[in-house]
Design a protein around this motif. Sequence first.
Motif, short mmCIF file in Angstrom:
data_model
loop_
_atom_site.label_atom_id
_atom_site.label_comp_id
_atom_site.label_asym_id
_atom_site.label_seq_id
_atom_site.Cartn_x
_atom_site.Cartn_y
_atom_site.Cartn_z
N ILE A 184 0.83 -1.20 0.00
CA ILE A 184 0.00 0.00 0.00
C ILE A 184 0.87 1.26 0.00
O ILE A 184 0.59 2.22 -0.73
CB ILE A 184 -0.96 0.00 1.20
CG1 ILE A 184 -2.02 -1.10 1.03
CG2 ILE A 184 -1.62 1.36 1.38
CD1 ILE A 184 -2.92 -1.28 2.22
N SER A 185 1.93 1.24 0.79
CA SER A 185 2.81 2.42 0.87
C SER A 185 3.39 2.76 -0.50
O SER A 185 3.36 3.92 -0.93
CB SER A 185 3.94 2.15 1.86
OG SER A 185 3.44 1.96 3.17
N MET A 186 3.91 1.75 -1.19
CA MET A 186 4.51 2.01 -2.50
C MET A 186 3.44 2.33 -3.54
O MET A 186 3.67 3.13 -4.47
CB MET A 186 5.35 0.83 -2.96
CG MET A 186 6.24 1.15 -4.15
SD MET A 186 7.45 2.47 -3.81
CE MET A 186 8.67 1.56 -2.84
N SER A 187 2.27 1.74 -3.41
CA SER A 187 1.18 2.01 -4.35
C SER A 187 0.74 3.46 -4.28
O SER A 187 0.36 4.06 -5.29
CB SER A 187 0.00 1.08 -4.07
OG SER A 187 0.34 -0.26 -4.31
N ILE A 188 0.81 4.05 -3.08
CA ILE A 188 0.47 5.47 -2.93
C ILE A 188 1.46 6.32 -3.73
O ILE A 188 1.08 7.27 -4.42
CB ILE A 188 0.48 5.88 -1.44
CG1 ILE A 188 -0.67 5.19 -0.69
CG2 ILE A 188 0.37 7.40 -1.29
CD1 ILE A 188 -0.64 5.39 0.81
N VAL A 189 2.74 5.97 -3.64
CA VAL A 189 3.77 6.71 -4.37
C VAL A 189 3.58 6.53 -5.87
O VAL A 189 3.65 7.48 -6.65
CB VAL A 189 5.18 6.23 -3.95
CG1 VAL A 189 6.25 6.93 -4.79
CG2 VAL A 189 5.42 6.49 -2.47
N LYS A 190 3.34 5.29 -6.29
CA LYS A 190 3.16 5.00 -7.72
C LYS A 190 2.00 5.82 -8.30
O LYS A 190 2.10 6.39 -9.38
CB LYS A 190 2.90 3.51 -7.91
CG LYS A 190 4.11 2.62 -7.72
CD LYS A 190 3.72 1.15 -7.66
CE LYS A 190 2.94 0.71 -8.90
NZ LYS A 190 2.50 -0.70 -8.79
N LYS A 191 0.89 5.85 -7.56
CA LYS A 191 -0.27 6.59 -8.07
C LYS A 191 0.00 8.09 -8.11
O LYS A 191 -0.35 8.77 -9.08
CB LYS A 191 -1.49 6.29 -7.20
CG LYS A 191 -2.74 6.99 -7.71
CD LYS A 191 -3.97 6.67 -6.86
CE LYS A 191 -5.20 7.40 -7.41
NZ LYS A 191 -6.41 7.13 -6.61
N ALA A 192 0.63 8.60 -7.05
CA ALA A 192 0.89 10.04 -6.98
C ALA A 192 1.83 10.50 -8.09
O ALA A 192 1.68 11.59 -8.64
CB ALA A 192 1.49 10.39 -5.62
N GLU A 193 2.79 9.64 -8.46
CA GLU A 193 3.80 10.01 -9.45
C GLU A 193 3.50 9.50 -10.85
O GLU A 193 4.18 9.86 -11.80
CB GLU A 193 5.17 9.50 -9.00
CG GLU A 193 5.64 10.04 -7.67
CD GLU A 193 5.96 11.53 -7.72
OE1 GLU A 193 5.99 12.11 -8.83
OE2 GLU A 193 6.17 12.12 -6.65
N GLY A 194 2.50 8.62 -10.96
CA GLY A 194 2.18 8.06 -12.27
C GLY A 194 3.27 7.18 -12.82
O GLY A 194 3.56 7.21 -14.03
N ILE A 195 3.89 6.39 -11.94
CA ILE A 195 5.00 5.52 -12.37
C ILE A 195 4.60 4.05 -12.25
O ILE A 195 3.66 3.69 -11.54
CB ILE A 195 6.27 5.77 -11.53
CG1 ILE A 195 5.98 5.63 -10.03
CG2 ILE A 195 6.84 7.15 -11.84
CD1 ILE A 195 7.17 5.82 -9.13
N ASP A 196 5.33 3.21 -12.97
CA ASP A 196 5.08 1.78 -12.97
C ASP A 196 6.29 1.07 -12.37
O ASP A 196 7.41 1.23 -12.85
CB ASP A 196 4.84 1.29 -14.41
CG ASP A 196 4.55 -0.21 -14.47
OD1 ASP A 196 4.12 -0.77 -13.44
OD2 ASP A 196 4.76 -0.80 -15.54
N MET A 197 6.06 0.31 -11.29
CA MET A 197 7.12 -0.45 -10.64
C MET A 197 6.67 -1.89 -10.47
O MET A 197 5.47 -2.17 -10.42
CB MET A 197 7.48 0.16 -9.27
CG MET A 197 8.00 1.59 -9.36
SD MET A 197 8.26 2.33 -7.72
CE MET A 197 9.69 1.40 -7.14
#
Length: 334
Positions: free
Chosen positions: A177-190
């Motif tokens: 969840i923590s990383m998913s928040i970052v991914k969504k905020a930045e529009g990045i794919d990890m």
Amino acid sequence: MTAPRSIRTLTLSRSGLAITGPALALLVAAAASAQSYPTRAIRFITVAAPGTVGDIIPRVLAQELAARLGQPVVVENRPGGSGLVGATAGAHSTPDGYNMLLSTSGTMIVNTFVYSKMPFDSLKDFEPVAHVATVPLVLVVSSASTVKSVKDLVAMARSSPGAVSYGSLGNGSTHNISMSIVKKAEGIDMVQVPYKGSPAAFQDMMAGRLATTFDFVGFSLPHIKSGKLRALAVGVPRRLGALPDVPTMQELGYPGFDTAMWYAVYTPAGTPRDIVRRLGEEFRAVLGTPSVREKFAALTVEPGNLIGEQFTAFQAAQFTRWGNIVKSLDIRVE
């Protein structure tokens, strides 16, 4: 028609409402139960595996609680299924005050929104006793990594879509969840790489096979202090005393970012209310002892202090908050 005096349960007197008959007998029995409780060992189920923070916390508490209650408090590990194995065992145990459960916000709340079907109802199948601990997360990379900041990590992921990996404990875990928040905020794919525990993820990071992970500070701190891992940010609103130079995610431009996991004690639904209240007061006292606070500090764990109605209200607010987060990230486990 007036009820016969022998079966009346309530009578009025000059001083107000007086309780008599069977109702009085029940109250007297309940009071006697609270006064004599406990008379034997108490089982304390934890959803965590041996050797983890979720195993150490109940053992620290159990030692102090046993001394106060005069009876053994026996910790029983029931890990598995994102905490569902242990929590289900807690829900199905006898509601007599001799069965307690230590569970997490992830198991009791997040799972409700992540899983399509739950084996229990977190609100209906348990009596909330006490919020006992909060465990913060930290975002780390290998000290050999070229990534020096969260900004660097985002730039790397943006330049190589789908190529930068992060460790987690699976979909719906606090790490995920923590990383998913970052991914969504930045529009990045990890790329998410699930692990059974922190040691394997740290090993892969140090070997260069994994780029990064959010993990519990208690696990990460020794590796950060030894220079093997680099801390980029903490996932709580305030900087940590153990890592005073590490910024919070909120400082770095992620408003409201707080993904700390908390631990709480429950009993199965139907446990006598007087016993639930007694346990809550006992846990509050235990959490205030220097011994417990010192041992929690060594784990970078913040002691809780909510019991009774305060904890119930806190949990209700947490259901709303985490429900909104999980739904916005569209995280599901079928």
